[in-house]
Scaffold this motif. Structure first.
Motif, short mmCIF file in Angstrom:
data_model
loop_
_atom_site.label_atom_id
_atom_site.label_comp_id
_atom_site.label_asym_id
_atom_site.label_seq_id
_atom_site.Cartn_x
_atom_site.Cartn_y
_atom_site.Cartn_z
N TYR A 10 0.82 -1.22 0.00
CA TYR A 10 0.00 0.00 0.00
C TYR A 10 0.85 1.27 0.00
CZ TYR A 10 -4.15 -2.83 0.46
OH TYR A 10 -5.15 -3.73 0.23
N ARG A 11 2.07 1.17 0.51
CA ARG A 11 2.98 2.31 0.40
C ARG A 11 3.28 2.60 -1.06
NH1 ARG A 11 3.52 4.48 4.86
NH2 ARG A 11 4.55 2.76 5.91
N ASN A 12 3.42 1.55 -1.85
CA ASN A 12 3.67 1.70 -3.29
C ASN A 12 2.45 2.23 -4.03
OD1 ASN A 12 6.31 0.84 -3.09
ND2 ASN A 12 5.83 -1.31 -3.54
N LYS A 13 1.30 2.21 -3.38
CA LYS A 13 0.10 2.81 -3.95
C LYS A 13 -0.12 4.23 -3.43
CE LYS A 13 -2.47 -1.44 -4.91
NZ LYS A 13 -2.77 -1.15 -6.32
N SER A 14 0.95 4.79 -2.86
CA SER A 14 1.00 6.21 -2.44
C SER A 14 0.32 6.51 -1.10
CB SER A 14 0.42 7.12 -3.53
OG SER A 14 1.16 6.99 -4.73
N TYR A 15 0.00 5.49 -0.31
CA TYR A 15 -0.46 5.75 1.06
C TYR A 15 0.77 6.04 1.92
CZ TYR A 15 -4.97 3.85 -0.34
OH TYR A 15 -6.17 3.63 -0.98
N LYS A 16 0.68 7.06 2.74
CA LYS A 16 1.85 7.49 3.51
C LYS A 16 1.80 7.05 4.97
CE LYS A 16 2.80 11.52 0.62
NZ LYS A 16 2.91 13.00 0.56
N LEU A 116 -4.65 5.25 5.77
CA LEU A 116 -5.09 3.88 5.50
C LEU A 116 -5.05 3.09 6.80
CD1 LEU A 116 -5.97 1.79 3.32
CD2 LEU A 116 -3.57 1.09 3.23
N LEU A 117 -6.12 2.31 7.03
CA LEU A 117 -6.20 1.43 8.19
C LEU A 117 -6.16 -0.02 7.73
CD1 LEU A 117 -9.23 3.20 9.92
CD2 LEU A 117 -6.80 3.60 10.41
N LEU A 118 -5.28 -0.81 8.33
CA LEU A 118 -5.23 -2.25 8.12
C LEU A 118 -5.80 -2.88 9.38
CD1 LEU A 118 -1.63 -2.53 6.59
CD2 LEU A 118 -3.81 -2.26 5.38
N ILE A 119 -6.93 -3.58 9.26
CA ILE A 119 -7.67 -4.05 10.43
C ILE A 119 -7.81 -5.56 10.41
CG2 ILE A 119 -9.78 -3.79 11.79
CD1 ILE A 119 -10.30 -1.16 10.38
N ASP A 120 -7.65 -6.17 11.57
CA ASP A 120 -7.77 -7.61 11.67
C ASP A 120 -9.24 -8.04 11.59
OD1 ASP A 120 -7.10 -10.29 12.04
OD2 ASP A 120 -7.26 -10.15 14.22
N ALA A 121 -9.66 -8.45 10.40
CA ALA A 121 -10.95 -9.11 10.17
C ALA A 121 -12.18 -8.29 10.55
CB ALA A 121 -10.99 -10.45 10.91
N GLU A 122 -12.06 -6.97 10.57
CA GLU A 122 -13.20 -6.12 10.90
C GLU A 122 -13.29 -4.96 9.91
OE1 GLU A 122 -15.57 -6.54 12.96
OE2 GLU A 122 -14.82 -8.16 14.23
N HIS A 123 -14.46 -4.35 9.85
CA HIS A 123 -14.67 -3.13 9.08
C HIS A 123 -15.42 -2.17 9.97
CE1 HIS A 123 -16.31 -0.29 6.15
NE2 HIS A 123 -15.33 -0.67 5.35
N ILE A 124 -14.87 -0.98 10.18
CA ILE A 124 -15.47 -0.04 11.13
C ILE A 124 -15.98 1.21 10.41
CG2 ILE A 124 -14.18 -0.87 13.11
CD1 ILE A 124 -12.20 1.38 12.73
N ASP A 125 -16.88 1.91 11.07
CA ASP A 125 -17.58 3.03 10.46
C ASP A 125 -16.79 4.33 10.63
OD1 ASP A 125 -19.49 4.58 9.25
OD2 ASP A 125 -20.83 4.65 10.99
N VAL A 126 -15.75 4.45 9.83
CA VAL A 126 -14.94 5.68 9.81
C VAL A 126 -14.72 6.07 8.35
CG1 VAL A 126 -13.78 5.28 12.01
CG2 VAL A 126 -12.78 4.35 9.90
N GLN A 127 -14.37 7.33 8.14
CA GLN A 127 -14.19 7.81 6.77
C GLN A 127 -12.84 7.42 6.18
OE1 GLN A 127 -15.00 12.05 7.07
NE2 GLN A 127 -17.16 11.72 6.55
N THR A 128 -11.88 7.13 7.03
CA THR A 128 -10.56 6.74 6.55
C THR A 128 -10.64 5.44 5.77
OG1 THR A 128 -9.65 7.70 8.57
CG2 THR A 128 -8.17 6.35 7.25
N GLU A 129 -9.92 5.36 4.67
CA GLU A 129 -9.88 4.11 3.90
C GLU A 129 -9.36 2.98 4.76
OE1 GLU A 129 -8.71 3.88 -0.25
OE2 GLU A 129 -8.40 6.04 -0.24
#
Length: 205
Positions: A10-16, A116-129
């Motif tokens: 994801y760093r190579n996809k321009s996420y900082k 960008l958020l990398l989350i263990d097996a969950e999806h949360i209600d935030v605007q951040t990708e």
């Protein structure tokens, strides 16, 4: 097939600013569910990091100190037993994760906002990708780091809780429903830190 390096991908996809998130205490009968959000540097990776459940207590604590030393930013979020009873454990876990993101701070106590958020097996209600990764605590470095920090942080809380509630051996069972813990509940009843929604079916123990 070689395991994907999620941070590099994801760093190579321009996420900082990439943060890993994990929780601990989801299945406990007692105490908070707790989440950690952590941003780790690319150039100081700690060797041997993996899912906290696969590490000994001694190794977890050693890695905990190393992670806090090199991490760019760390945030802790909690949801207590009353909240768990009110909104259920899944929603309380998501709330703890969102609080961990809000509490994400660098070493100068400045708030850090990940892109960008990398989350263990969950999806949360935030605007951040975000990306939900199954078994992320094993496969993803930053999630593994979050799992270790969350586990050790909560274990330290359990030592304090054990002093306040000495009848339940929280320092040993960490709030999980061991036989000794269940027997203690039968004998002494529940406390204000027990999850009533988890222990309401005690007749089946």
């Amino acid at each position: 097939m070689e395991e994907l390096d999620y941070e590099l991908y994801y760093r190579n996809k321009s996420y900082k600013t990439i943060a890993g998130i994990d929780e601990v205490g989801r299945g406990c009968l007692f105490g908070d569910v707790l989440a950690c959000c952590v941003v780790m540097p690319d150039d100081k990776r700690i060797e041997g990091i993996t899912d906290s459940k696969k590490l000994s207590k001694k190794k977890r604590e050693a890695y905990y100190d190393q992670i806090l030393k090199v991490a760019i930013a760390v945030g802790i979020g909690r949801a207590d037993s009353n909240t768990i009873d009110e909104i259920n454990i899944k929603n309380a876990t998501h709330l703890a994760m969102m609080r961990a993101i809000i509490n994400l701070r660098d070493k100068n106590d400045k708030q850090v906002k990940p892109d960008l958020l990398l989350i263990d097996a969950e999806h949360i209600d935030v605007q951040t990708e975000q990306v939900s990764i199954i078994k992320g605590d094993e496969k993803c470095y930053s999630i593994s780091c979050a799992s270790i920090v969350a586990k050790v942080y909560r274990d330290k809380l359990c030592q304090t809780w054990a002093e306040e509630y000495p009848n339940y051996q929280i320092e040993k069972n960490m709030g999980y429903g061991t036989k000794a813990h269940r027997d203690a509940i039968k004998k002494h009843g529940i406390t204000d830190m027990h999850r009533k929604s988890f222990v309401k079916n005690r007749k089946n123990w």
